[in-house]
Motif scaffolding. Sequence first.
Motif, PDB file in Angstrom:
ATOM      1  N   ALA A 186       0.311 -33.349 -17.154  1.00 18.24           N
ATOM      2  CA  ALA A 186       0.945 -32.939 -15.907  1.00 18.24           C
ATOM      3  C   ALA A 186       1.426 -34.187 -15.183  1.00 18.24           C
ATOM      4  CB  ALA A 186      -0.027 -32.167 -15.032  1.00 18.24           C
ATOM      5  N   ILE A 187       2.688 -34.194 -14.804  1.00 22.01           N
ATOM      6  CA  ILE A 187       3.263 -35.272 -13.993  1.00 22.01           C
ATOM      7  C   ILE A 187       3.541 -34.667 -12.622  1.00 22.01           C
ATOM      8  CG2 ILE A 187       5.070 -37.001 -13.805  1.00 22.01           C
ATOM      9  CD1 ILE A 187       5.648 -36.476 -16.830  1.00 22.01           C
ATOM     10  N   THR A 188       2.953 -35.232 -11.581  1.00 24.90           N
ATOM     11  CA  THR A 188       3.073 -34.638 -10.253  1.00 24.90           C
ATOM     12  C   THR A 188       3.651 -35.633  -9.253  1.00 24.90           C
ATOM     13  OG1 THR A 188       0.834 -35.299  -9.602  1.00 24.90           O
ATOM     14  CG2 THR A 188       1.062 -33.187 -10.734  1.00 24.90           C
ATOM     15  N   ASP A 189       4.219 -35.073  -8.195  1.00 23.97           N
ATOM     16  CA  ASP A 189       4.733 -35.865  -7.066  1.00 23.97           C
ATOM     17  C   ASP A 189       5.775 -36.895  -7.488  1.00 23.97           C
ATOM     18  OD1 ASP A 189       3.495 -34.808  -4.733  1.00 23.97           O
ATOM     19  OD2 ASP A 189       1.598 -35.691  -5.354  1.00 23.97           O
ATOM     20  N   ALA A 190       6.589 -36.571  -8.477  1.00 27.27           N
ATOM     21  CA  ALA A 190       7.600 -37.507  -8.978  1.00 27.27           C
ATOM     22  C   ALA A 190       8.997 -37.088  -8.541  1.00 27.27           C
ATOM     23  CB  ALA A 190       7.534 -37.565 -10.503  1.00 27.27           C
ATOM     24  N   LEU A 191       9.904 -38.046  -8.558  1.00 23.13           N
ATOM     25  CA  LEU A 191      11.323 -37.737  -8.466  1.00 23.13           C
ATOM     26  C   LEU A 191      11.765 -37.287  -9.853  1.00 23.13           C
ATOM     27  CD1 LEU A 191      12.898 -40.566  -6.300  1.00 23.13           C
ATOM     28  CD2 LEU A 191      13.645 -38.190  -6.276  1.00 23.13           C
ATOM     29  N   VAL A 192      12.053 -36.016 -10.027  1.00 20.57           N
ATOM     30  CA  VAL A 192      12.363 -35.472 -11.344  1.00 20.57           C
ATOM     31  C   VAL A 192      13.865 -35.241 -11.470  1.00 20.57           C
ATOM     32  CG1 VAL A 192      11.906 -33.649 -13.016  1.00 20.57           C
ATOM     33  CG2 VAL A 192      10.089 -34.380 -11.446  1.00 20.57           C
ATOM     34  N   LEU A 193      14.491 -36.042 -12.307  1.00 25.65           N
ATOM     35  CA  LEU A 193      15.923 -35.933 -12.594  1.00 25.65           C
ATOM     36  C   LEU A 193      16.056 -35.078 -13.850  1.00 25.65           C
ATOM     37  CD1 LEU A 193      18.773 -36.938 -11.776  1.00 25.65           C
ATOM     38  CD2 LEU A 193      18.352 -38.964 -13.182  1.00 25.65           C
ATOM     39  N   THR A 194      16.295 -33.790 -13.674  1.00 24.84           N
ATOM     40  CA  THR A 194      16.190 -32.850 -14.788  1.00 24.84           C
ATOM     41  C   THR A 194      17.333 -32.960 -15.789  1.00 24.84           C
ATOM     42  OG1 THR A 194      17.383 -31.081 -13.629  1.00 24.84           O
ATOM     43  CG2 THR A 194      14.982 -31.193 -13.323  1.00 24.84           C
ATOM     44  N   VAL A 195      18.543 -33.287 -15.334  1.00 24.08           N
ATOM     45  CA  VAL A 195      19.763 -33.282 -16.158  1.00 24.08           C
ATOM     46  C   VAL A 195      19.980 -31.902 -16.783  1.00 24.08           C
ATOM     47  CG1 VAL A 195      21.164 -34.712 -17.680  1.00 24.08           C
ATOM     48  CG2 VAL A 195      19.108 -35.685 -16.719  1.00 24.08           C
ATOM     49  N   ASP A 196      19.588 -30.849 -16.061  1.00 22.72           N
ATOM     50  CA  ASP A 196      19.886 -29.504 -16.534  1.00 22.72           C
ATOM     51  C   ASP A 196      21.320 -29.157 -16.169  1.00 22.72           C
ATOM     52  OD1 ASP A 196      19.849 -28.963 -13.820  1.00 22.72           O
ATOM     53  OD2 ASP A 196      18.064 -27.709 -13.872  1.00 22.72           O
ATOM     54  N   GLU A 197      21.724 -27.919 -16.375  1.00 21.47           N
ATOM     55  CA  GLU A 197      23.120 -27.545 -16.133  1.00 21.47           C
ATOM     56  C   GLU A 197      23.522 -27.732 -14.668  1.00 21.47           C
ATOM     57  OE1 GLU A 197      25.533 -26.836 -18.295  1.00 21.47           O
ATOM     58  OE2 GLU A 197      24.042 -27.375 -19.805  1.00 21.47           O
ATOM     59  N   ASN A 221      22.065 -30.091 -12.755  1.00 17.42           N
ATOM     60  CA  ASN A 221      21.677 -31.468 -12.394  1.00 17.42           C
ATOM     61  C   ASN A 221      20.667 -31.482 -11.247  1.00 17.42           C
ATOM     62  OD1 ASN A 221      23.361 -32.739 -14.310  1.00 17.42           O
ATOM     63  ND2 ASN A 221      25.109 -32.573 -12.934  1.00 17.42           N
ATOM     64  N   ARG A 222      19.681 -30.592 -11.345  1.00 17.84           N
ATOM     65  CA  ARG A 222      18.693 -30.506 -10.271  1.00 17.84           C
ATOM     66  C   ARG A 222      17.831 -31.760 -10.207  1.00 17.84           C
ATOM     67  NH1 ARG A 222      16.548 -24.415 -11.251  1.00 17.84           N
ATOM     68  NH2 ARG A 222      17.023 -25.079 -13.401  1.00 17.84           N
ATOM     69  N   LEU A 223      17.538 -32.166  -8.971  1.00 18.33           N
ATOM     70  CA  LEU A 223      16.704 -33.328  -8.706  1.00 18.33           C
ATOM     71  C   LEU A 223      15.602 -32.901  -7.748  1.00 18.33           C
ATOM     72  CD1 LEU A 223      16.108 -36.407  -8.768  1.00 18.33           C
ATOM     73  CD2 LEU A 223      17.771 -36.660  -6.919  1.00 18.33           C
ATOM     74  N   TYR A 224      14.349 -32.955  -8.225  1.00 20.98           N
ATOM     75  CA  TYR A 224      13.200 -32.620  -7.385  1.00 20.98           C
ATOM     76  C   TYR A 224      12.684 -33.903  -6.731  1.00 20.98           C
ATOM     77  CZ  TYR A 224      13.009 -28.132  -9.850  1.00 20.98           C
ATOM     78  OH  TYR A 224      13.304 -26.901 -10.370  1.00 20.98           O
ATOM     79  N   VAL A 231       8.799 -26.855 -14.779  1.00 19.65           N
ATOM     80  CA  VAL A 231       9.422 -27.885 -13.946  1.00 19.65           C
ATOM     81  C   VAL A 231       9.583 -27.253 -12.571  1.00 19.65           C
ATOM     82  CG1 VAL A 231      11.352 -29.475 -13.650  1.00 19.65           C
ATOM     83  CG2 VAL A 231      10.741 -28.704 -15.948  1.00 19.65           C
ATOM     84  N   ARG A 232       8.935 -27.824 -11.548  1.00 23.97           N
ATOM     85  CA  ARG A 232       8.934 -27.185 -10.237  1.00 23.97           C
ATOM     86  C   ARG A 232       8.572 -28.199  -9.151  1.00 23.97           C
ATOM     87  NH1 ARG A 232       3.533 -27.034  -9.410  1.00 23.97           N
ATOM     88  NH2 ARG A 232       2.123 -26.536 -11.155  1.00 23.97           N
ATOM     89  N   GLN A 233       8.707 -27.749  -7.920  1.00 22.90           N
ATOM     90  CA  GLN A 233       8.220 -28.544  -6.805  1.00 22.90           C
ATOM     91  C   GLN A 233       6.698 -28.675  -6.909  1.00 22.90           C
ATOM     92  OE1 GLN A 233      11.440 -29.926  -5.300  1.00 22.90           O
ATOM     93  NE2 GLN A 233       9.682 -30.098  -3.916  1.00 22.90           N
ATOM     94  N   THR A 234       6.178 -29.828  -6.555  1.00 19.82           N
ATOM     95  CA  THR A 234       4.739 -30.023  -6.562  1.00 19.82           C
ATOM     96  C   THR A 234       4.105 -29.192  -5.454  1.00 19.82           C
ATOM     97  OG1 THR A 234       4.963 -32.274  -7.417  1.00 19.82           O
ATOM     98  CG2 THR A 234       2.878 -31.725  -6.334  1.00 19.82           C
ATOM     99  N   ASP A 235       3.069 -28.442  -5.826  1.00 14.75           N
ATOM    100  CA  ASP A 235       2.346 -27.653  -4.835  1.00 14.75           C
ATOM    101  C   ASP A 235       1.484 -28.564  -3.966  1.00 14.75           C
ATOM    102  OD1 ASP A 235       3.402 -25.334  -5.910  1.00 14.75           O
ATOM    103  OD2 ASP A 235       1.697 -25.038  -7.280  1.00 14.75           O
ATOM    104  N   GLU A 236       1.300 -28.160  -2.726  1.00 10.43           N
ATOM    105  CA  GLU A 236       0.469 -28.951  -1.827  1.00 10.43           C
ATOM    106  C   GLU A 236      -0.967 -29.050  -2.324  1.00 10.43           C
ATOM    107  OE1 GLU A 236       1.366 -30.742   0.681  1.00 10.43           O
ATOM    108  OE2 GLU A 236       3.481 -30.148   0.523  1.00 10.43           O
ATOM    109  N   VAL A 270      19.809 -41.632  -6.634  1.00  5.34           N
ATOM    110  CA  VAL A 270      19.004 -41.951  -7.823  1.00  5.34           C
ATOM    111  C   VAL A 270      19.857 -42.082  -9.082  1.00  5.34           C
ATOM    112  CG1 VAL A 270      17.178 -41.097  -9.353  1.00  5.34           C
ATOM    113  CG2 VAL A 270      16.867 -41.039  -6.870  1.00  5.34           C
ATOM    114  N   PRO A 271      20.821 -41.191  -9.345  1.00  6.11           N
ATOM    115  CA  PRO A 271      21.643 -41.378 -10.552  1.00  6.11           C
ATOM    116  C   PRO A 271      22.340 -42.731 -10.586  1.00  6.11           C
ATOM    117  CG  PRO A 271      21.928 -39.165  -9.703  1.00  6.11           C
ATOM    118  CD  PRO A 271      21.152 -39.912  -8.667  1.00  6.11           C
TER     119      PRO A 271
END
Length: 488
Positions: free
Chosen positions: A6-17, A19-22, A37-42, A392-393
Amino acid sequence: MAADIAITDALVLTVDERNRLYERGTVLIEDGRITAVRQTDEDETDGEATHTIDGDGKVVMPGLVNAHTHLELTPLIGAFSDLDLLEMMGSMTALYGRIGEGEFDYLVDAGYDLAALNFLLGGVTTVNSMDVRPASGADTFGEAGLRGFFGPTMTDLFWDVPLDEQFERACAFIEAYHDTYEGRIRATICPHDDWSCTRELWERTADLAAEYPDLLVHTHLLELEESNTMARANDAADSLGLLDDVGLLDDRLLAAHFRVADADDIERTAAAGASVAHCPSVFAYWNPDADMQWTPVPELRDAGVDVGFGIDDHYWHDSYSMFGEARQARLSANVKRTTGQYSSMELVRMLTIEGARALGIGDEIGSIEPGKRADIILLDVDKPKFTPLTNVPAHVVNNAAPADVETVIVDGEFVLRDGVVETMDAGAVQERVERAVERFADETEWELDVGGGSPPGGIDTLRDLPKRGPARLLSRLAVQTIRDQSPL
């Protein structure tokens, strides 16, 4: 079920269709695949996974894809840097001829080790390599936990090796290595290019491709002005026409360079579903013709062609950095044309998902999405050079370097963790390479030291060059050039 990683609390550059960035994202991995792949829960807890990575100060993105490369001469990085173009080409050709005859295996083996180590450290999780004797590379990358496409190069106007022998080698390699190392290593079919291969070789390549319908066909295409000249010498209208004639212009074709492609070439390539590997650094370093056009990547992408980045012969331009390829692509295109040829996100996509699609595995890797194989890298961006962390990109393609890669996961397994290589002995690799280069210098009279490098004298190089193949190549080009210039 608990995740493996599990990777949490990261800037996630998904490169999906989309281009979502969490900004604060979580990525879960189980059995080698991305499961969420989702927002980190509190209330995210460390007990959710076997291995939990605190992603604060990290950018999480797909592993980088090196869509076109050559690896055998990796230990000679720095040796070619200050030669002139003809001296570099002659020295390289002489060496490849001797490698094809089974010499310098110790250098080749050390080279694959060094390439795997440096690409791993730099976040490159997949390579597509065309080499003379690629078996050692397939084993090395497979054992290092990396993903790789490998194939032996074939050419009958560059080397003096009988075609039967070349195709026997290719078949033996395919049978031994395709779909090995849990499917991470795959074989490819590699006619070298469209200016040093006869029509007979292309026809036999098409027969081999028909025998192995799930293999990629990897070649250099429309790299030089001579490409279309040789195609006409091979009784075709042009380079793409030759491949179409023999049945190789299709969605299994990956063409490196594509520098002299015109609008019609782009249209035909898109219609066929073929892909392109763009290698900007090697040609920015060794450009043989200042007036030659630059690879028309924007037009290719607009037409729907998947274009990935390749680092090509990294030992010719002294860089293992795929991030550097993205930056060089932007700078070279802007100089050759005008500013604004690419957005930063387009370059990120070419480093990842488009490279994966070019290799025919875009449904498996290249973006961070549930169901895909977990090929993921983490960049440490908690550094002054990334401050402030806006856009970030742009930071990834303009500012990031291999040294910023902290963790690399391939197929859900750590190959680099917190800067420590998990699957190779880095110190042993360095020692092996140093011994190999010392031995090579002793055997060949190459001068290689901290001040630079120079090959043996011209007579020695000429002696080692192939004779029959290049003579036929030059004569074919000369005759066809005369025909092209003659009135009807």
